[in-house]
Design a protein around this motif. Sequence first.
Motif, PDB file in Angstrom:
ATOM      1  N   LEU A  40       0.823  -1.208   0.000  1.00 44.42           N
ATOM      2  CA  LEU A  40       0.000   0.000   0.000  1.00 44.42           C
ATOM      3  C   LEU A  40       0.861   1.265   0.000  1.00 44.42           C
ATOM      4  CD1 LEU A  40      -2.870  -1.002   2.423  1.00 44.42           C
ATOM      5  CD2 LEU A  40      -2.961  -0.766  -0.053  1.00 44.42           C
ATOM      6  N   TYR A  41       1.984   1.214   0.700  1.00 45.68           N
ATOM      7  CA  TYR A  41       2.901   2.349   0.710  1.00 45.68           C
ATOM      8  C   TYR A  41       3.412   2.621  -0.699  1.00 45.68           C
ATOM      9  CZ  TYR A  41       7.103   5.071   1.617  1.00 45.68           C
ATOM     10  OH  TYR A  41       8.073   6.042   1.587  1.00 45.68           O
ATOM     11  N   GLY A  44       0.721   4.114  -2.954  1.00 46.40           N
ATOM     12  CA  GLY A  44       0.604   5.544  -2.672  1.00 46.40           C
ATOM     13  C   GLY A  44       1.771   6.332  -3.231  1.00 46.40           C
ATOM     14  N   VAL A  47       1.282   6.803  -6.951  1.00 41.55           N
ATOM     15  CA  VAL A  47       0.302   7.859  -7.211  1.00 41.55           C
ATOM     16  C   VAL A  47       0.937   9.231  -6.986  1.00 41.55           C
ATOM     17  CG1 VAL A  47      -1.871   8.871  -6.399  1.00 41.55           C
ATOM     18  CG2 VAL A  47      -1.686   6.400  -6.726  1.00 41.55           C
ATOM     19  N   LEU A  48       1.677   9.391  -5.898  1.00 44.16           N
ATOM     20  CA  LEU A  48       2.358  10.651  -5.614  1.00 44.16           C
ATOM     21  C   LEU A  48       3.388  10.987  -6.687  1.00 44.16           C
ATOM     22  CD1 LEU A  48       2.804  12.991  -3.608  1.00 44.16           C
ATOM     23  CD2 LEU A  48       4.493  11.539  -2.467  1.00 44.16           C
TER      24      LEU A  48
END
Length: 71
Positions: A40-41, A44, A47-48
């Motif tokens: 999940l990190y 994210g 996406v960032l």
Amino acid sequence: MSQQTKIWPLSILLVLLILFFNVWMWDNDALILGLPINLLYHIGLCVLTTLSMLVIVRLAWPHHLDAEDAE
């Protein structure tokens, strides 16, 4: 291109590179929504990174390159 224009995109990319190596979560086996927290990190982070590259291309792209294509 000014010196300020050259520094901020590279600074953003350097921060993202440092965040990629998440040594602080190597031993964390927690699950969130059935997925490992490390996965999940990185989702994210992807996406960032995508949003950051969108901003960099929109704001720091040399406009004179596009002017040559229009002619």
